[in-house]
Design a protein around this motif. Structure first.
Motif, mmCIF file in Angstrom:
data_model
loop_
_atom_site.group_PDB
_atom_site.id
_atom_site.type_symbol
_atom_site.label_atom_id
_atom_site.label_comp_id
_atom_site.label_asym_id
_atom_site.label_seq_id
_atom_site.Cartn_x
_atom_site.Cartn_y
_atom_site.Cartn_z
ATOM 1 N N ASN A 89 -8.246 10.495 -14.191
ATOM 2 C CA ASN A 89 -6.916 10.451 -13.606
ATOM 3 C C ASN A 89 -6.611 9.032 -13.122
ATOM 4 O O ASN A 89 -7.482 8.161 -13.182
ATOM 5 N N PRO A 90 -5.386 8.762 -12.639
ATOM 6 C CA PRO A 90 -5.049 7.385 -12.259
ATOM 7 C C PRO A 90 -6.035 6.731 -11.295
ATOM 8 O O PRO A 90 -6.401 5.571 -11.481
ATOM 9 N N PHE A 91 -6.480 7.448 -10.268
ATOM 10 C CA PHE A 91 -7.318 6.814 -9.251
ATOM 11 C C PHE A 91 -8.687 7.464 -9.095
ATOM 12 O O PHE A 91 -9.459 7.047 -8.228
ATOM 13 N N ARG A 92 -8.997 8.474 -9.900
ATOM 14 C CA ARG A 92 -10.283 9.147 -9.768
ATOM 15 C C ARG A 92 -10.833 9.549 -11.134
ATOM 16 O O ARG A 92 -10.080 9.716 -12.093
ATOM 17 N N VAL A 93 -12.148 9.701 -11.189
ATOM 18 C CA VAL A 93 -12.832 10.261 -12.351
ATOM 19 C C VAL A 93 -13.571 11.507 -11.881
ATOM 20 O O VAL A 93 -14.412 11.434 -10.983
ATOM 21 N N ILE A 94 -13.222 12.647 -12.463
ATOM 22 C CA ILE A 94 -13.806 13.931 -12.061
ATOM 23 C C ILE A 94 -14.654 14.469 -13.209
ATOM 24 O O ILE A 94 -14.176 14.527 -14.350
ATOM 25 N N VAL A 95 -15.878 14.835 -12.910
ATOM 26 C CA VAL A 95 -16.772 15.431 -13.896
ATOM 27 C C VAL A 95 -17.053 16.867 -13.473
ATOM 28 O O VAL A 95 -17.597 17.109 -12.393
#
Length: 232
Positions: A89-95
């Motif tokens: 996402n624009p400001f985060r990386v989610i796994v």
């Protein structure tokens, strides 16, 4: 006479890991590249030809705007693998391991819910109500044509038959429902979830990382711009 030594069998190459499916927004990419080109053109022109504080203001504006444009247009992507769903996402990386995913929901936006109740938005798969409406109208027309053929209407000499023969060559209409592209993507993700959520390799913990490579430059640009405007 010596007996030949038995050589150990050569190790078999392991099967290559399946590649992730990558989903991105083509319109977002195109719009982002266009915006970056415009901002770069105006900014570098001000840096080179500007007088007084103008080059500094241009530099601060570039530091602020370029990371934000990249974050909201070029950066977003969804990577669907056999074991995990990775959301950039624009400001985060989610796994998210598939075992931790509760469901994928598509409404006014596309979202994924974890089993703990946390919600994450899929920025790379935007919802278009216009595209969904067009798909619904195509589905309604296809259903009406099938019902017309089944009841004997829309024959060879009829107006509907002329339309069908002119564009479709008299071919059969697809029996499957007509779906907007982003809805098809969500269907694919749901199919992967259903197939992989109980796999042993699809378990683990949810990971969320802030994108400091985006936040840092944008924050520096905002601070520099605020200082320049305050100094006057």
């Amino acid at each position: 006479m010596t007996t030949p030594e038995h050589q150990p069998p050569a190790p078999q190459p392991s099967a290559p890991a399946s590649k992730d499916r990558i989903y991105r927004s083509p319109m977002g990419l195109a719009g982002g590249v266009l915006l970056l080109a415009i901002v770069a053109w105006l900014g570098f022109d001000a840096l080179v030809a500007g007088k007084g504080r103008t080059p500094w203001l241009a530099l601060a504006t570039l530091l602020l705007l370029v990371p934000l444009i990249v974050a909201f247009t070029v950066r977003p992507a969804v990577f669907a693998g056999q074991d995990r769903l990775r959301i950039r996402n624009p400001f985060r990386v989610i796994v998210l391991p598939w075992g931790k995913v509760e469901m994928l929901r598509s409404g006014l936006s596309n979202e994924v819910f974890t089993k703990s109740g946390t919600k994450f938005q899929l920025w790379a798969i935007p919802v278009s109500l216009r595209a969904r409406g067009k798909a619904a109208r195509r589905e309604a027309r296809a259903t009406a044509e099938k019902e017309g053929r089944a009841s004997g209407r829309g024959g060879r000499g009829g107006w509907a038959g002329g339309i069908s023969g002119g564009f479709g060559g008299g071919g059969a209409v697809d029996d499957g429902p007509t779906r907007a592209e982003f809805d098809k993507v969500m269907d694919e993700l749901r199919a992967i979830l259903e197939a992989r959520e109980k796999a042993a390799t699809a378990q683990g913990e949810v990971s969320v990382r802030w994108a400091y490579e985006v936040v840092g430059p944008a924050l520096a640009g905002a601070v520099l711009l605020a200082v320049l405007l305050a100094v006057g």
